[in-house]
Every structure is written in structure tokens, then in C-alpha cells.
Write a protein that holds these residues in place. Structure first.
Motif, PDB file in Angstrom:
ATOM      1  N   GLU A   8       0.850  -1.181   0.000  1.00  0.00           N
ATOM      2  CA  GLU A   8       0.000   0.000   0.000  1.00  0.00           C
ATOM      3  C   GLU A   8       0.887   1.232   0.000  1.00  0.00           C
ATOM      4  OE1 GLU A   8      -3.093   0.150   2.912  1.00  0.00           O
ATOM      5  OE2 GLU A   8      -3.138  -2.033   2.992  1.00  0.00           O
ATOM      6  N   ASP A  10       0.833   4.096   1.355  1.00  0.00           N
ATOM      7  CA  ASP A  10       1.122   4.821   2.593  1.00  0.00           C
ATOM      8  C   ASP A  10       2.033   4.053   3.546  1.00  0.00           C
ATOM      9  OD1 ASP A  10      -0.784   2.995   3.370  1.00  0.00           O
ATOM     10  OD2 ASP A  10      -1.724   4.358   4.801  1.00  0.00           O
ATOM     11  N   ILE A  11       2.329   2.819   3.252  1.00  0.00           N
ATOM     12  CA  ILE A  11       3.309   2.124   4.094  1.00  0.00           C
ATOM     13  C   ILE A  11       4.567   1.728   3.320  1.00  0.00           C
ATOM     14  CG2 ILE A  11       1.636   1.273   5.785  1.00  0.00           C
ATOM     15  CD1 ILE A  11       1.975  -1.503   4.395  1.00  0.00           C
ATOM     16  N   TRP A  13       7.043   3.505   2.556  1.00  0.00           N
ATOM     17  CA  TRP A  13       8.224   4.106   3.172  1.00  0.00           C
ATOM     18  C   TRP A  13       8.855   3.171   4.200  1.00  0.00           C
ATOM     19  CZ3 TRP A  13       7.807   4.487   8.389  1.00  0.00           C
ATOM     20  CH2 TRP A  13       6.508   4.484   8.902  1.00  0.00           C
ATOM     21  N   ALA A  50       7.634  10.991   6.282  1.00  0.00           N
ATOM     22  CA  ALA A  50       6.546  10.057   5.945  1.00  0.00           C
ATOM     23  C   ALA A  50       6.125   9.271   7.173  1.00  0.00           C
ATOM     24  CB  ALA A  50       7.010   9.105   4.844  1.00  0.00           C
ATOM     25  N   GLU A  53       4.040  11.531   9.484  1.00  0.00           N
ATOM     26  CA  GLU A  53       2.721  11.751   8.891  1.00  0.00           C
ATOM     27  C   GLU A  53       1.850  10.504   9.068  1.00  0.00           C
ATOM     28  OE1 GLU A  53       2.911  13.057   4.851  1.00  0.00           O
ATOM     29  OE2 GLU A  53       0.737  12.911   4.610  1.00  0.00           O
ATOM     30  N   TYR A  54       2.445   9.346   8.837  1.00  0.00           N
ATOM     31  CA  TYR A  54       1.694   8.096   8.987  1.00  0.00           C
ATOM     32  C   TYR A  54       1.199   7.937  10.426  1.00  0.00           C
ATOM     33  CZ  TYR A  54       0.773   3.093   9.289  1.00  0.00           C
ATOM     34  OH  TYR A  54       0.179   1.882   9.517  1.00  0.00           O
ATOM     35  N   ASN A  57      -1.618  10.376  11.099  1.00  0.00           N
ATOM     36  CA  ASN A  57      -2.840  10.014  10.361  1.00  0.00           C
ATOM     37  C   ASN A  57      -3.505   8.777  10.929  1.00  0.00           C
ATOM     38  OD1 ASN A  57      -2.520  12.138   8.635  1.00  0.00           O
ATOM     39  ND2 ASN A  57      -1.595  10.947   6.992  1.00  0.00           N
ATOM     40  N   ASN A  58      -2.701   7.883  11.467  1.00  0.00           N
ATOM     41  CA  ASN A  58      -3.241   6.608  11.952  1.00  0.00           C
ATOM     42  C   ASN A  58      -3.374   6.548  13.470  1.00  0.00           C
ATOM     43  OD1 ASN A  58      -3.472   4.696   9.465  1.00  0.00           O
ATOM     44  ND2 ASN A  58      -1.584   5.848   9.197  1.00  0.00           N
TER      45      ASN A  58
END
Ligand code: SF4
Length: 81
Positions: A8, A10-11, A13, A50, A53-54, A57-58
Motif C-alpha cells: 500500500e 502509505d506504508i 516508506w 513520511a 505523517e503516517y 494520520n493513523n
């Protein structure tokens, strides 16, 4: 199938994350123990933006992410609200 097509975005990184090479123990220290070593490693990690941010966001509550401790991320979230 190339591996990037099944990760995915967003992961993705996490493939480059320095902490993936050092082990998780620095990043999820026992309550009250030092996060200094984790922060030092984050300081050298190119994925830091990143990662942070992750985590924001999570709503990651535990451990050091993107160079910030749990309390520091909480403060940042409050500032952003
Ligand atoms: S910034 Fe820190 S916690 Fe995030 S991927 Fe890099 S080393 Fe791991």
C-alpha cells in the motif's frame, strides 16, 4: 508481480525505515525509559517525514515515530486541532 505493486502506498516508506534494521526495542521502550536512542536513529532516517505523517494520520499512540515520542505527538496533534 513486482513487490511495489502489492505494498500500500502509505506504508511503502517502511521498506526504507532505519528502525526496520535496528529492531523495534528502541522504539517501543518500557514506560519511563529513555527514548533518546530511538530519536537519534530517527534523526538519521530519510523516511522521517513520511513516518511522522503516517503516525499522526493513523493515531499511533505508542512508541517513537518520526523522531517524536508519544507525548510530543500528542502535543503536535493538539496544536494542529
Ligand atoms: S523516523 Fe524513526 S521511527 Fe520512523 S521510520 Fe525512521 S527510524 Fe523508524
Amino acid at each position: 508481480m513486482h513487490i511495489n505493486t502489492i505494498i500500500e502506498p502509505d506504508i511503502a516508506w517502511q521498506e526504507e525505515a532505519l528502525c526496520a534494521q535496528t529492531g523495534a526495542e528502541f522504539f517501543f521502550p518500557e514506560p519511563g525509559s529513555s527514548v533518546r536512542e530511538a530519536k537519534r536513529i530517527c534523526g538519521m532516517c530519510e523516511m522521517r517525514p513520511a513516518c511522522l505523517e503516517y503516525a499522526l494520520n493513523n493515531d499511533e499512540r505508542f512508541g517513537v515515530w518520526g523522531g517524536l515520542s508519544e507525548k510530543e505527538r500528542l502535543s503536535l496533534r493538539r496544536l494542529q486541532e
